[in-house]
Scaffold this active site. Structure first.
Site, PDB file in Angstrom:
ATOM      1  N   MET A  30     -11.548 -54.951  -2.993  1.00  0.00           N
ATOM      2  CA  MET A  30     -11.059 -53.988  -1.998  1.00  0.00           C
ATOM      3  C   MET A  30     -10.275 -54.735  -0.915  1.00  0.00           C
ATOM      4  SD  MET A  30     -13.804 -50.935  -1.780  1.00  0.00           S
ATOM      5  CE  MET A  30     -14.934 -51.693  -0.665  1.00  0.00           C
ATOM      6  N   HIS A  34     -12.180 -63.161   1.048  1.00  0.00           N
ATOM      7  CA  HIS A  34     -12.822 -64.356   1.606  1.00  0.00           C
ATOM      8  C   HIS A  34     -13.134 -65.302   0.449  1.00  0.00           C
ATOM      9  CE1 HIS A  34     -16.441 -62.452   0.100  1.00  0.00           C
ATOM     10  NE2 HIS A  34     -16.260 -61.408   0.905  1.00  0.00           N
ATOM     11  N   HIS A  37     -14.432 -63.878  -2.867  1.00  0.00           N
ATOM     12  CA  HIS A  37     -13.438 -63.291  -3.781  1.00  0.00           C
ATOM     13  C   HIS A  37     -12.642 -64.390  -4.491  1.00  0.00           C
ATOM     14  CE1 HIS A  37     -13.670 -59.995  -0.633  1.00  0.00           C
ATOM     15  NE2 HIS A  37     -13.915 -59.322  -1.739  1.00  0.00           N
ATOM     16  N   ASP A 148     -23.164 -58.165  -4.945  1.00  0.00           N
ATOM     17  CA  ASP A 148     -23.363 -56.736  -5.222  1.00  0.00           C
ATOM     18  C   ASP A 148     -24.088 -56.628  -6.558  1.00  0.00           C
ATOM     19  OD1 ASP A 148     -21.781 -55.351  -3.001  1.00  0.00           O
ATOM     20  OD2 ASP A 148     -20.392 -56.844  -3.730  1.00  0.00           O
ATOM     21  N   MET A 182     -21.332 -64.277   2.054  1.00  0.00           N
ATOM     22  CA  MET A 182     -20.014 -63.851   2.544  1.00  0.00           C
ATOM     23  C   MET A 182     -19.775 -62.384   2.214  1.00  0.00           C
ATOM     24  SD  MET A 182     -17.374 -66.899   2.212  1.00  0.00           S
ATOM     25  CE  MET A 182     -17.765 -68.503   2.913  1.00  0.00           C
ATOM     26  N   SER A 184     -17.043 -58.896   3.614  1.00  0.00           N
ATOM     27  CA  SER A 184     -16.045 -58.392   4.561  1.00  0.00           C
ATOM     28  C   SER A 184     -16.730 -57.714   5.743  1.00  0.00           C
ATOM     29  CB  SER A 184     -15.131 -57.394   3.864  1.00  0.00           C
ATOM     30  OG  SER A 184     -14.503 -58.026   2.782  1.00  0.00           O
ATOM     31  N   ARG A 185     -17.891 -57.147   5.498  1.00  0.00           N
ATOM     32  CA  ARG A 185     -18.565 -56.398   6.570  1.00  0.00           C
ATOM     33  C   ARG A 185     -19.247 -57.319   7.591  1.00  0.00           C
ATOM     34  NH1 ARG A 185     -19.438 -52.271   2.113  1.00  0.00           N
ATOM     35  NH2 ARG A 185     -18.227 -50.483   2.813  1.00  0.00           N
TER      36      ARG A 185
END
Ligand code: PAF
Length: 276
Positions: A30, A34, A37, A148, A182, A184-185
Site C-alpha cells: 500500500m 520502509h 517492504h 501481517d 516496522m 507505516s502506522r
C-alpha cells in the site's frame, strides 16, 4: 523501473515477459515503503519483479485511516529504484474496482478471528484485492511480510483453496534497533508512545513457550495485563497453531503468538513464531 497504472498496459508487459519465458514475482503493497517492504523486493527471486502500490479502500473499516493513510509516492519510487524492481503498478481505485464490480473473496474461518474480530470485513477486502492483483499479474510467486501473519495465512489458504498456481512466500519481520516491528502506522506514534511501542514485541518475546509452559491462557492473560500496565490498550494476545490459527492442543509444536494493541492512534500488531 517502468511505472504502469492501467490493466491493459500491465497485461501487455506481462505477456511480453511470458513470451520471453521470464519468471515473475509480485510484491503487493500500500506504499509508504520502509525497510520491511524493501526486504520483500530483495527476496523476490525471479527474472522480473513487479511491485504494486494501491491503498485499498475495501480493507479499511468505517472510521479507520483510509483518508489519512500515508501516501508518499515520490519517496517510494526512489526507494524502489534502488532495489531490483522492474515494474511498479499503481492502479487507481476505479481501475481495480470499476463501477458494477460486485464480487468478493472471503476466507471466513481464518478471517473472523483475532484482528478480524475487531476489524469486520478487513480481510474480505484484503483477500479480494490480493485475488484481483494475482489475477492481473499472474505471477509465479508473491511475497508478503510475516508481520501481517493472519493476512499471510489467509492468502495462503485462499491460493490453496482456489487452486491458484502461485507460490506464496512469507518474509520475516524487519525490526527497528529497539525491536519495534516496522510499520507505516508507527508514524502515528508521538515520542512518548514510540518509546513504549517496542514493549509489544518484548512482552510476547518474554512468553517463552519454548521453556515448557503450556498454560497458554494464563500466559495470554499475563501478557495482556503487562501491556495494559505499560499504557497500551491491548486488543488480544493469543497463542495459536501456526498454520490454522486454531487453539493449540498440548501436542501442537508449531505455534505462533499473535498480539494487537492500541497505542494512541496506532493499532500495532506483532507476532512470534515458535517451534519446539
Ligand atoms: O499488507 C498490505 O500492505 C496490504 O494488506 C496488501 C497485502 C498490499 C493488500 O492491500
Amino acid at each position: 523501473m517502468n511505472t504502469i497504472s492501467t490493466i491493459p498496459n500491465l497485461r501487455a508487459q506481462i505477456n511480453e515477459w511470458r513470451r520471453q519465458k521470464k519468471t515473475i514475482a509480485l510484491v503487493p503493497t500500500m506504499g509508504n515503503l520502509h525497510a520491511g517492504h524493501l526486504s520483500l523486493v530483495e527476496q523476490a527471486v525471479a527474472d522480473r519483479v513487479v511491485v504494486s502500490i494501491f491503498v485499498n479502500p475495501l480493507q479499511f473499516g468505517v472510521g479507520e485511516d483510509y483518508q489519512t493513510y500515508p501516501r508518499t509516492f515520490e519517496a517510494d519510487c526512489e526507494k524502489l529504484e534502488k532495489v531490483s524492481t522492474h515494474l511498479l503498478f499503481t492502479p487507481s481505485v476505479t481501475e481495480l474496482y470499476p463501477a458494477g464490480m460486485s464480487s468478493y473473496v472471503t476466507v471466513p474461518k481464518l478471517s473472523n478471528i483475532l484482528c478480524g474480530a475487531s476489524r469486520p470485513d478487513h480481510f474480505k477486502g484484503v483477500a479480494t484485492v490480493v485475488n484481483i492483483l494475482l489475477n492481473i499479474v499472474q505471477p509465479d510467486k508473491a511475497l508478503f511480510g510475516e508481520k501481517d501473519y493472519q493476512q499471510l495465512m489467509i492468502i495462503k489458504r485462499m491460493v490453496a483453496d482456489l487452486f491458484m498456481p502461485i507460490e506464496i512466500i512469507g518474509v520475516p519481520i524487519v525490526r527497528e534497533a529497539d525491536g519495534l516491528a516496522m510499520s507505516s502506522r508507527n508514524q502515528y506514534l508521538n515520542a512518548e508512545q514510540r518509546a513504549i511501542a517496542p514493549c509489544l514485541w518484548k512482552t510476547i518475546d518474554k512468553m517463552r513457550l519454548e521453556s515448557g509452559e503450556r498454560n497458554y491462557t494464563s500466559l495470554e492473560k499475563n501478557a495482556m495485563q503487562a501491556l495494559a500496565e505499560l499504557g497500551f490498550k491491548p486488543d488480544y494476545v493469543a497463542v495459536r497453531q501456526a498454520q490454522t490459527l486454531e487453539l493449540p492442543t498440548a501436542a501442537d509444536k508449531d505455534l505462533v503468538i499473535l498480539a494487537a494493541a492500541w497505542l494512541g492512534k496506532a493499532r500495532l500488531i506483532d507476532n512470534k513464531i515458535v517451534s519446539f
